[in-house]
Design an enzyme around this catalytic site. Sequence first.
Site, PDB file in Angstrom:
ATOM      1  N   GLU A   1      17.534 -27.979 -32.543  1.00 47.88           N
ATOM      2  CA  GLU A   1      16.912 -27.592 -33.815  1.00 47.88           C
ATOM      3  C   GLU A   1      16.306 -28.789 -34.534  1.00 47.88           C
ATOM      4  O   GLU A   1      15.253 -28.682 -35.147  1.00 47.88           O
ATOM      5  CB  GLU A   1      17.936 -26.881 -34.725  1.00 47.88           C
TER       6      GLU A   1
ATOM      7  N   TYR B   1      17.244 -24.434 -43.490  1.00 51.18           N
ATOM      8  CA  TYR B   1      16.860 -23.802 -42.227  1.00 51.18           C
ATOM      9  C   TYR B   1      17.793 -24.211 -41.091  1.00 51.18           C
ATOM     10  O   TYR B   1      18.325 -23.368 -40.363  1.00 51.18           O
ATOM     11  CB  TYR B   1      15.405 -24.158 -41.850  1.00 51.18           C
TER      12      TYR B   1
ATOM     13  N   ASP C   1      11.901 -20.220 -40.885  1.00 51.38           N
ATOM     14  CA  ASP C   1      11.046 -21.335 -40.479  1.00 51.38           C
ATOM     15  C   ASP C   1       9.606 -20.828 -40.555  1.00 51.38           C
ATOM     16  O   ASP C   1       9.358 -19.701 -41.024  1.00 51.38           O
ATOM     17  CB  ASP C   1      11.419 -21.884 -39.089  1.00 51.38           C
TER      18      ASP C   1
END
Length: 365
Positions: A39, A122, A140
């Site tokens: 991520e 996020y 996102d």
Amino acid sequence: MSDLDLATVRDHLAAWYHTRRRRLPWRELPTPYRVWVSEVMLQQTQVATVIPYFERFVAALPTVQDLAAAPEEEVLGLWAGLGYYRRCRHLHAAARQVVAEHAGELPSTASELLSLPGVGRYTAGAIASIAFGRAEPLLDGNVIRVLSRLVALEQPVDVAAGRRTLWTLAGELLDSEDPSSHNQALMELGALVCAPRSPSCQLCPVQSCCAGQAAGAPERFPLKKGPRRRPKPALAVAGLVRDRAGRLLMTRRPPDVLLGGLWELPGGDLDVRAGRRAGLAEHLNTRLGLEGEVGPHLASVEHVFTHRHLTLEVYAVSAVGGASGADTMSWYTDARWLEEDGFAAIPLSRLTEKVLTALGYRDAS
Ligand code: SF4
């Protein structure tokens, strides 16, 4: 919030994801550490670019303990070429924090994850939902696009109110039975089907529920407030003042203003209602006690400060009388007559460096 049929969207999305999802290395073995590394790498970087970096990184540093113990040169070396090196430094610092404060186990809740360097809302939602199966929504760029099209959101998404609406919608739509697949499905739909310019609506599993598509122009969403128009540059006027010996006058700004303590050609945001030359002559007289004949225009220099765009107009000035010493000076804290090679000895602002370059006293570099 909207007429969106949440249950239908959830079901269609889940069925689509289970048959269409891409095989990606972090999905094959979604440990918290691997999800976290992926991520962070995926922030601002395309999936295809990330894959080889991810594989190399987790092969060299397979656990959070390995990452925490690695020297910075090694971690940066594994990241080299991926860009945005601040992400890498944060990841490294966060690994050390996880080892020091969480016994080497990545926290599982979004609120705890948010305390780690480089982990925003996020990333916290992604790790908590994908790695730990917690019912946390995420937003996102892909999810923002999909959701704003699904409800034909008429609010701009680049302002706080629009973001709040989308976070609420993402939370309402979340599949609490399988938040990991649900969140990944939304991201995957945005990446593969609901493209920014030409969404493939005929292939979309949630087409029947999509208000943006029903309105006939899904590309119109998400709405953006857009960049603020750049204001007209402010005008400033300065004088390249020479005395009879050909020396140049430099003045020092007070310490408590923008560019405080730096040296510059005398001038600034002057009162030019009577004309620039008259404004400059008045400024030299009132601030420096100097009589000057203002001559030709020499240069226009553009400069952008953080919040300000300036055009500085520079005029030649011949000093014909008066002084420029401490007894006749106001606002400025010092003034000096310099030979042309005297600039190296005084600190100059970037703007003044630019002006001297434009006037030929400095080499452009
Ligand atoms: Fe996007 Fe089209 Fe699907 Fe709506 S129908 S979510 S616009 S791809």
